[in-house]
Design a protein around this motif. Structure first.
Motif, PDB file in Angstrom:
ATOM      1  N   ILE A   2     -69.054  26.328  68.000  1.00 25.54           N
ATOM      2  CA  ILE A   2     -67.874  27.176  68.127  1.00 25.54           C
ATOM      3  C   ILE A   2     -68.287  28.632  67.882  1.00 25.54           C
ATOM      4  O   ILE A   2     -67.993  29.511  68.673  1.00 25.54           O
ATOM      5  N   ARG A  11     -69.067  24.025  64.189  1.00 25.09           N
ATOM      6  CA  ARG A  11     -69.086  23.121  65.337  1.00 25.09           C
ATOM      7  C   ARG A  11     -68.005  22.066  65.163  1.00 25.09           C
ATOM      8  O   ARG A  11     -67.420  21.922  64.080  1.00 25.09           O
ATOM      9  N   ASN A  12     -67.766  21.309  66.227  1.00 23.24           N
ATOM     10  CA  ASN A  12     -66.846  20.178  66.135  1.00 23.24           C
ATOM     11  C   ASN A  12     -67.386  19.147  65.152  1.00 23.24           C
ATOM     12  O   ASN A  12     -68.601  18.960  65.041  1.00 23.24           O
ATOM     13  N   TYR A  65     -63.072  22.170  61.848  1.00 23.00           N
ATOM     14  CA  TYR A  65     -64.449  22.223  62.313  1.00 23.00           C
ATOM     15  C   TYR A  65     -65.416  21.984  61.153  1.00 23.00           C
ATOM     16  O   TYR A  65     -65.112  22.318  60.004  1.00 23.00           O
TER      17      TYR A  65
END
Length: 164
Positions: A2, A11-12, A65
């Motif tokens: 991200i 990030r996810n 996240y």
């Protein structure tokens, strides 16, 4: 990914995050000033699956996240962006073993930049007054106090806003 900072990558969440995610969400010290209660491994597993599923929902308004260190890919916490009527609420949690490393400020500052880049106009953060470290982070990031109240857990809480 991200976005990233000098030391951290956002990030996810993925299924391999389950063990550190559970460690985060099962620590009463981490949750002391946050909404929610300590959950079992199975409850956290279910929640992680639900959070991952939300990424594919085009109407999702609840983004959580993973935060990991760039140098060793260690999961250190989570950052949340929750869309409300006319603002986005920011929240962050870190594994207790990573407290005191400046990650809170680093992630908050970078999240502000990310939010500006994607067109968000206003960020809001809620901090229980006893959570002095989190309040200092928001103030250092130029959030302004807009309200003080007693929350549902009967704790004094402050609302902070930042116009982007």
């Amino acid at each position: 990914m991200i976005f990233e900072t000098e030391k951290l990558l956002v990030r996810n969440l993925v299924l391999k995050d389950l063990v550190p995610f559970h460690e985060l969400e099962n620590n009463p010290n981490v949750l002391r000033y946050a909404d929610g209660e300590v959950k079992s491994y199975e409850e956290n597993k279910k929640e992680l699956y639900q959070l991952i599923e939300k990424y594919s929902n085009i109407d999702n308004d609840f983004w959580i996240y993973a935060i990991e260190r760039i140098n060793d890919k260690e999961f250190v916490g989570t950052v949340a962006l929750i869309s409300k009527d006319n603002f986005v609420e920011i929240g962050y949690r870190f594994l207790e073993k990573y407290w005191g490393n400046g990650y809170g400020y680093e992630i908050c500052d970078a999240t502000i930049t990310y939010c500006k880049d994607i067109g968000i106009k206003k960020l809001v953060g809620y901090v229980v007054n006893k959570n002095i470290a989190s309040a200092k982070i928001l103030e250092k990031c130029n959030f302004k106090v807009t309200d003080e109240f007693v929350n549902d857990d009967n704790q004094q809480e402050t609302k902070y806003e930042l116009i982007l």
